[in-house]
Design a protein around this motif. Structure first.
Motif, PDB file in Angstrom:
ATOM      1  N   VAL A  86       0.874  -1.162   0.000  1.00  0.00           N
ATOM      2  CA  VAL A  86       0.000   0.000   0.000  1.00  0.00           C
ATOM      3  C   VAL A  86       0.916   1.218   0.000  1.00  0.00           C
ATOM      4  CG1 VAL A  86      -0.286  -0.071   2.529  1.00  0.00           C
ATOM      5  CG2 VAL A  86      -1.983   1.087   1.131  1.00  0.00           C
ATOM      6  N   MET A  87       0.485   2.271  -0.707  1.00  0.00           N
ATOM      7  CA  MET A  87       1.326   3.465  -0.833  1.00  0.00           C
ATOM      8  C   MET A  87       0.695   4.631  -0.082  1.00  0.00           C
ATOM      9  SD  MET A  87       2.216   2.969  -4.859  1.00  0.00           S
ATOM     10  CE  MET A  87       0.735   2.057  -5.233  1.00  0.00           C
ATOM     11  N   SER A  88       1.585   5.505   0.435  1.00  0.00           N
ATOM     12  CA  SER A  88       1.125   6.673   1.168  1.00  0.00           C
ATOM     13  C   SER A  88       1.887   7.895   0.651  1.00  0.00           C
ATOM     14  CB  SER A  88       1.326   6.429   2.670  1.00  0.00           C
ATOM     15  OG  SER A  88       0.716   7.437   3.432  1.00  0.00           O
ATOM     16  N   PHE A  89       2.026   8.936   1.467  1.00  0.00           N
ATOM     17  CA  PHE A  89       2.729  10.155   1.033  1.00  0.00           C
ATOM     18  C   PHE A  89       4.244   9.919   1.091  1.00  0.00           C
ATOM     19  CE2 PHE A  89       2.512  10.149   5.536  1.00  0.00           C
ATOM     20  CZ  PHE A  89       3.685  10.731   5.965  1.00  0.00           C
ATOM     21  N   ASN A  90       4.997  10.752   0.360  1.00  0.00           N
ATOM     22  CA  ASN A  90       6.451  10.595   0.288  1.00  0.00           C
ATOM     23  C   ASN A  90       7.138  11.630   1.180  1.00  0.00           C
ATOM     24  OD1 ASN A  90       8.762   9.373  -0.629  1.00  0.00           O
ATOM     25  ND2 ASN A  90       8.833  10.482  -2.574  1.00  0.00           N
ATOM     26  N   SER A  91       8.379  11.397   1.516  1.00  0.00           N
ATOM     27  CA  SER A  91       9.123  12.319   2.381  1.00  0.00           C
ATOM     28  C   SER A  91      10.613  12.153   2.107  1.00  0.00           C
ATOM     29  CB  SER A  91       8.812  12.016   3.845  1.00  0.00           C
ATOM     30  OG  SER A  91       9.055  10.653   4.107  1.00  0.00           O
ATOM     31  N   ALA A 146       2.540   2.339 -11.115  1.00  0.00           N
ATOM     32  CA  ALA A 146       3.077   3.539 -10.454  1.00  0.00           C
ATOM     33  C   ALA A 146       4.519   3.299 -10.055  1.00  0.00           C
ATOM     34  CB  ALA A 146       2.249   3.847  -9.203  1.00  0.00           C
ATOM     35  N   ILE A 147       5.289   4.384 -10.083  1.00  0.00           N
ATOM     36  CA  ILE A 147       6.624   4.331  -9.468  1.00  0.00           C
ATOM     37  C   ILE A 147       6.458   4.859  -8.048  1.00  0.00           C
ATOM     38  CG2 ILE A 147       8.931   5.347  -9.459  1.00  0.00           C
ATOM     39  CD1 ILE A 147       8.957   5.212 -12.476  1.00  0.00           C
ATOM     40  N   ALA A 148       6.762   4.009  -7.070  1.00  0.00           N
ATOM     41  CA  ALA A 148       6.687   4.407  -5.660  1.00  0.00           C
ATOM     42  C   ALA A 148       8.113   4.416  -5.091  1.00  0.00           C
ATOM     43  CB  ALA A 148       5.797   3.451  -4.889  1.00  0.00           C
ATOM     44  N   HIS A 149       8.219   4.767  -3.830  1.00  0.00           N
ATOM     45  CA  HIS A 149       9.538   4.967  -3.218  1.00  0.00           C
ATOM     46  C   HIS A 149       9.642   4.159  -1.925  1.00  0.00           C
ATOM     47  CE1 HIS A 149      10.093   8.527  -5.888  1.00  0.00           C
ATOM     48  NE2 HIS A 149       8.771   8.476  -5.829  1.00  0.00           N
ATOM     49  N   GLU A 150      10.878   3.914  -1.535  1.00  0.00           N
ATOM     50  CA  GLU A 150      11.124   3.220  -0.262  1.00  0.00           C
ATOM     51  C   GLU A 150      10.359   3.914   0.886  1.00  0.00           C
ATOM     52  OE1 GLU A 150      13.075   0.481   0.291  1.00  0.00           O
ATOM     53  OE2 GLU A 150      13.690   0.636   2.398  1.00  0.00           O
ATOM     54  N   ALA A 151      10.332   5.254   0.861  1.00  0.00           N
ATOM     55  CA  ALA A 151       9.758   6.003   1.994  1.00  0.00           C
ATOM     56  C   ALA A 151       8.236   5.978   2.048  1.00  0.00           C
ATOM     57  CB  ALA A 151      10.242   7.454   1.951  1.00  0.00           C
ATOM     58  N   ASN A 152       7.564   5.697   0.924  1.00  0.00           N
ATOM     59  CA  ASN A 152       6.088   5.784   0.976  1.00  0.00           C
ATOM     60  C   ASN A 152       5.405   4.458   0.652  1.00  0.00           C
ATOM     61  OD1 ASN A 152       6.514   5.839  -1.850  1.00  0.00           O
ATOM     62  ND2 ASN A 152       4.730   7.140  -2.204  1.00  0.00           N
ATOM     63  N   THR A 153       6.177   3.377   0.719  1.00  0.00           N
ATOM     64  CA  THR A 153       5.605   2.061   0.401  1.00  0.00           C
ATOM     65  C   THR A 153       5.609   1.198   1.661  1.00  0.00           C
ATOM     66  OG1 THR A 153       6.563   2.253  -1.799  1.00  0.00           O
ATOM     67  CG2 THR A 153       5.825   0.067  -1.131  1.00  0.00           C
ATOM     68  N   VAL A 154       4.493   0.512   1.874  1.00  0.00           N
ATOM     69  CA  VAL A 154       4.379  -0.369   3.043  1.00  0.00           C
ATOM     70  C   VAL A 154       3.960  -1.751   2.558  1.00  0.00           C
ATOM     71  CG1 VAL A 154       3.210  -0.741   5.254  1.00  0.00           C
ATOM     72  CG2 VAL A 154       3.621   1.596   4.436  1.00  0.00           C
ATOM     73  N   LYS A 155       4.729  -2.743   2.954  1.00  0.00           N
ATOM     74  CA  LYS A 155       4.342  -4.123   2.622  1.00  0.00           C
ATOM     75  C   LYS A 155       3.160  -4.495   3.515  1.00  0.00           C
ATOM     76  CE  LYS A 155       5.948  -8.744   2.462  1.00  0.00           C
ATOM     77  NZ  LYS A 155       6.320  -9.827   3.158  1.00  0.00           N
ATOM     78  N   VAL A 156       2.117  -5.003   2.905  1.00  0.00           N
ATOM     79  CA  VAL A 156       0.944  -5.403   3.701  1.00  0.00           C
ATOM     80  C   VAL A 156       1.350  -6.584   4.582  1.00  0.00           C
ATOM     81  CG1 VAL A 156      -1.404  -6.328   3.586  1.00  0.00           C
ATOM     82  CG2 VAL A 156      -0.659  -4.592   1.932  1.00  0.00           C
TER      83      VAL A 156
END
Ligand code: CXF
Ligand code: ZN
Length: 372
Positions: A86-91, A146-156
């Protein structure tokens, strides 16, 4: 090698979103390529469409995505190909806020979430060979990939293996914000009274979280009776239709004042009323988006004298991975039943989904983009 994808392009509010062919850039070391299974629709997507936020157009929006990892860059540790994420905001991971695990207040929030490119200015997406604005909240999930990032990706987590991704998708924004406001930002105490102003996704999540911590009473305030009925199902002990005398009714219910007043409306008169109802040491939490010129007025003696707090809240003070897993845990146990807010739409019904959010008929529209 670039990756072909289909993405919903937003060209402002004078034309509908249109699903078109695009290409995604090659992955950088900290990036993941995610096949998007589903994506929630949030009011922030519409605020960007309406140019109320400084995100360049045309743009691919969507910031509540969930999907399956297809490929990862060399430095990614958060997930591997085949994982459900699941993806969230980036930082940025390195500013003073990120250093204390408060990434919603990242000093570099804009370049990492709203610039339309990677933080270094390079495009993540192309259309007909030309750069397309994307990387919205580090994802742009109104797309097949989508291209996501280490900082905004969570393994379910495995504990949520039985929950479909289309149900998990919206957890990374509004739900996290409302629940986090209660569980983290305001740290609501058991047995203390709370009023929640506005019963959209954020308000409903706050109500569910207030029930989890045992706040009492939990007062939901809105102008929509159907929403108020759902708020009651989710944990509100009392509901008040805001077309009536809200302040008087709350004073009657809680003569000593509120421990917590949580505003999701962004309407300054509502916030001032909410503030005026606080007990000593009370906290008024604010998450609603207000017109930029709005000001708030509070009585200084009451502010200082009672040790009261007005608290701006972003993203419920989520630290992404740990908090989203905590919320999923509550969800699996049936304590955070946010599935009751969701209405599903196919990807090509994206304009209908947005309409359903705006006319209030669906609390949380979720787009089904590919089969899990
Ligand atoms: C955001 C605001 C900044 C932190 C994460 C959530 N809201 C999006 O709609
Ligand atoms: Zn959002």
């Amino acid at each position: 090698m670039t990756t072909p994808a289909r993405a919903a392009i937003c060209r402002g509010n004078k034309e509908p979103f249109s699903i078109e062919d695009v290409e995604l850039d090659e992955l950088r070391p900290d990036e993941l390529l995610v096949r998007v299974v589903a994506c929630g629709v949030c009011h922030t997507d519409m605020a960007v469409r309406d140019e109320q936020l400084p995100v360049p157009h045309p743009v691919v929006l969507g910031h509540e995505g969930a999907g399956i990892v297809e490929a990862v860059g060399s430095e990614v540790t958060v997930a591997k190909p085949g994982d459900r994420v699941v993806m969230s905001f980036n930082s940025c991971g390195s500013c003073p806020s990120c250093e204390i695990d408060a990434p919603t207040y990242c000093y570099n929030f804009f370049p990492h979430n709203w610039s339309g490119t990677r933080a270094d200015g390079s495009p993540v997406m192309f259309k007909d060979g030309a750069p397309m604005n994307a990387n919205f909240f580090g994802q742009s999930s109104f797309a097949t990939h989508a291209i996501a990032h280490e900082a905004n990706t969570v393994k379910v987590p495995d504990s949520a293996a039985n929950i479909p991704l289309e149900q998990i998708a919206p957890i990374g924004c509004g739900l996290m914000t409302g629940a986090g406001a209660v569980l983290r930002s305001m740290d609501v105490r058991k047995g203390m009274p709370i009023a929640v102003f506005g019963t959209g996704t954020v308000g409903m999540a706050a109500i569910m979280a207030a029930k989890i911590v045992g706040a009492n009473p939990i007062i939901a305030v809105d102008i929509n009776d159907e929403r108020l009925a759902l708020a009651k199902e989710l944990g509100a002990t009392h509901t008040i239709n805001a077309r009536g005398k809200v302040v008087e009714q709350i004073q009657e219910l809680v003569p000593q004042g509120l421990g917590y007043a949580f505003d999701t409306t962004g309407i300054n008169t509502v916030i001032q009323d909410a503030w005026s109802l606080l007990a000593p040491k009370g906290i008024c939490g604010i998450v609603g988006a207000s017109p930029p010129e709005d000001m708030l007025t509070f009585n200084e003696t009451a502010f200082m004298g009672g040790g009261r707090t007005v608290k701006g809240i972003l993203g419920g003070d989520s630290d992404v991975g740990p908090f989203l897993c905590e919320l999923l845990d509550y969800h699996v146990k049936g304590q955070f039943p946010f599935e009751k807010l969701i209405g599903y739409f196919d990807f090509d019904q994206i304009n209908e989904a947005i309409h359903a959010s705006e006319d209030g008929s669906v609390v949380k529209p979720v787009l089904r983009i590919s089969a899990e």
